[in-house]
Motif scaffolding. Sequence first.
Motif, short mmCIF file in Angstrom:
data_model
loop_
_atom_site.label_atom_id
_atom_site.label_comp_id
_atom_site.label_asym_id
_atom_site.label_seq_id
_atom_site.Cartn_x
_atom_site.Cartn_y
_atom_site.Cartn_z
N TYR A 73 -0.57 37.35 32.98
CA TYR A 73 0.33 38.00 31.73
C TYR A 73 0.06 39.60 31.39
O TYR A 73 1.02 40.03 30.75
N ASP A 76 1.89 41.23 28.53
CA ASP A 76 2.91 40.55 28.24
C ASP A 76 2.63 39.77 26.91
O ASP A 76 1.61 39.25 26.76
N ARG A 80 1.11 31.54 24.74
CA ARG A 80 0.77 30.29 25.36
C ARG A 80 0.38 29.10 24.66
O ARG A 80 -0.46 29.25 23.54
N ARG A 109 8.15 33.81 24.69
CA ARG A 109 8.33 35.24 24.48
C ARG A 109 8.79 35.69 23.15
O ARG A 109 9.82 35.19 22.68
#
Length: 147
Positions: A73, A76, A80, A109
């Motif tokens: 990730y 990012d 999760r 996201r």
Amino acid sequence: MPSAPQNGSFTDLYVEIQQFYACQVQHLDALRAEEFAATFASDGVFHHSVDAPPAKGPGEIAAAIRAHQEHRYGSDPAQRRHWFNMLQVMPQDDGSIVTEYYALVLVTRPGDPVAVTAPACFVRDVLVRESGRLLNRERTVVADHTR
């Protein structure tokens, strides 16, 4: 169905294990690698990837969690959520408890209401008690796409 443990009912054990996993995955999902790793026995082993050697002991397990997060990730801001389901609990004669379950990792996201499953896995744990506390002695995770 597995027999009940000697002290307490099977239902009590099942609920205790569900609570253990709920706490464990909240550490994982919040990226608290050390707290997650502390749910493993001092000699615990985490087989987390077919591409990497098993992590042994809480220090290596925490490092493996941090490395996986960075590799997969980076920066990012994805959130999760690990979802464990279809849990089987199998008490063993030596006092350990084998569990098997499915794990889904849902990724969301910011700004996107759609969660993506990445990946779906089969997990086998060996749980033990140390000082009355449940801990993982061994976890093997096999992602479905690697079978």
